[in-house]
Scaffold this motif. Structure first.
Motif, short mmCIF file in Angstrom:
data_model
loop_
_atom_site.label_atom_id
_atom_site.label_comp_id
_atom_site.label_asym_id
_atom_site.label_seq_id
_atom_site.Cartn_x
_atom_site.Cartn_y
_atom_site.Cartn_z
N GLU A 64 78.71 6.55 17.43
CA GLU A 64 77.88 5.70 18.39
C GLU A 64 78.16 6.13 19.75
O GLU A 64 77.17 6.17 20.44
N LEU A 65 79.43 6.48 20.08
CA LEU A 65 79.66 7.03 21.39
C LEU A 65 78.95 8.06 21.96
O LEU A 65 78.36 8.16 22.77
N ARG A 66 78.81 9.17 20.93
CA ARG A 66 78.25 10.29 21.12
C ARG A 66 76.54 10.30 21.19
O ARG A 66 76.16 10.88 21.95
N GLU A 67 76.19 9.10 20.44
CA GLU A 67 74.61 9.06 20.27
C GLU A 67 74.23 8.33 21.62
O GLU A 67 73.26 8.90 22.10
N VAL A 68 75.01 7.46 22.12
CA VAL A 68 74.67 6.84 23.49
C VAL A 68 74.80 7.57 24.69
O VAL A 68 73.99 7.73 25.47
N ALA A 69 75.85 8.59 24.62
CA ALA A 69 75.99 9.67 25.46
C ALA A 69 74.74 10.62 25.43
O ALA A 69 74.30 10.79 26.55
N ALA A 70 74.38 10.92 24.45
CA ALA A 70 72.96 11.73 24.34
C ALA A 70 72.00 11.20 24.61
O ALA A 70 71.14 11.70 25.41
N LEU A 71 71.46 9.91 24.24
CA LEU A 71 70.51 9.03 24.74
C LEU A 71 70.48 8.89 26.45
O LEU A 71 69.60 8.88 27.04
N SER A 72 71.91 8.79 26.88
CA SER A 72 71.71 8.42 28.22
C SER A 72 71.67 9.57 29.25
O SER A 72 71.30 9.49 30.35
N HIS A 73 71.55 10.74 28.59
CA HIS A 73 71.92 12.15 29.61
C HIS A 73 70.41 12.40 29.38
O HIS A 73 69.71 12.71 28.34
N GLU A 74 69.60 12.50 30.51
CA GLU A 74 68.19 12.89 30.81
C GLU A 74 68.30 14.44 31.19
O GLU A 74 69.07 14.69 32.11
N PRO A 75 67.37 15.08 30.44
CA PRO A 75 67.46 16.49 30.73
C PRO A 75 66.57 16.59 32.12
O PRO A 75 65.79 15.76 32.67
N GLU A 76 67.24 17.85 32.94
CA GLU A 76 66.61 18.00 34.05
C GLU A 76 64.90 18.37 34.09
O GLU A 76 64.68 19.22 32.93
N SER A 77 64.32 18.12 35.11
CA SER A 77 62.94 18.30 34.87
C SER A 77 62.55 18.72 36.16
O SER A 77 63.25 18.70 37.23
N GLY A 78 61.29 19.62 36.02
CA GLY A 78 60.94 20.27 37.49
C GLY A 78 60.44 19.23 38.44
O GLY A 78 59.65 19.70 39.32
N ASP A 79 60.29 18.08 38.04
CA ASP A 79 59.37 17.18 38.82
C ASP A 79 60.22 16.79 40.09
O ASP A 79 61.47 16.32 40.02
N GLU A 80 59.90 16.78 41.32
CA GLU A 80 60.56 16.66 42.67
C GLU A 80 59.98 15.54 43.27
O GLU A 80 60.29 15.44 44.49
N SER A 81 59.30 14.54 42.65
CA SER A 81 58.64 13.48 43.11
C SER A 81 59.75 12.30 43.50
O SER A 81 59.37 11.41 44.40
N GLY A 82 60.80 12.35 42.92
CA GLY A 82 61.94 11.20 43.11
C GLY A 82 61.41 9.98 42.45
O GLY A 82 62.32 8.97 42.54
N VAL A 83 60.37 9.86 41.48
CA VAL A 83 59.94 8.72 40.64
C VAL A 83 60.57 8.99 39.40
O VAL A 83 60.04 9.90 38.42
N PRO A 84 61.55 8.20 38.74
CA PRO A 84 62.09 8.62 37.55
C PRO A 84 61.48 8.15 36.24
O PRO A 84 61.51 8.63 35.44
#
Length: 151
Positions: A64-84
């Protein structure tokens, strides 16, 4: 008994803790239920069950800890707008000042609220905004348009 538990679990601390819990459980149950026919086997089984439950809990907790860590990690995107948030970014796009006001309102309502295009348009004449419209089983009628409440 502890040696058997060490062999089963591979963890000396867990084996000792499970044996201790088995003895504590025996002190609570045996006066009430009576001493079992084979007390050593009862203690070993209770301690082994406790150790296996602890190992299962650790495994599930780690998964469960690995799953939560994987879900909370957001991949880097090329969007530089600053709006998540994508929905918020879409709202800003729909309300861009380069669009006409009517188009912005209609596009925002259609995109975010799921409104149909025909329902997003305002009435064509301002007089229609002031006129009450009643829905009845016989259809629409307005007190001004029909000369009263007759159908």
């Amino acid at each position: 008994m502890v040696a058997t538990l060490i062999r089963v679990t591979g963890d000396r601390d867990l084996a000792e803790e499970s044996a201790q819990e088995a003895f504590a459980q025996a002190l609570l149950r045996w006066p009430r239920d009576g001493i079992p026919r084979r007390p050593g086997a009862w203690l070993t089984t209770a301690a082994r069950n406790r150790a296996v439950d602890t190992l299962r809990r650790r495994t599930v907790g780690a998964a469960e800890l690995r799953e939560v860590a994987a879900l909370s990690h957001e991949p880097e995107s090329g969007d530089e707008s600053g709006v998540p948030d994508d929905r918020l970014r879409l709202t800003f796009t729909c309300c861009h000042p380069a669009l006409a006001l009517e188009a912005r309102v209609a596009l925002t309502l259609r995109t975010l609220a799921g409104r149909a295009r025909t329902r997003c348009r305002p009435p064509s004449r301002p007089a229609t905004w002031r006129r009450p419209i009643l829905r009845t089983p016989t259809g629409r009628r307005s007190p001004r348009s029909t000369g009263g409440w007759r159908t």
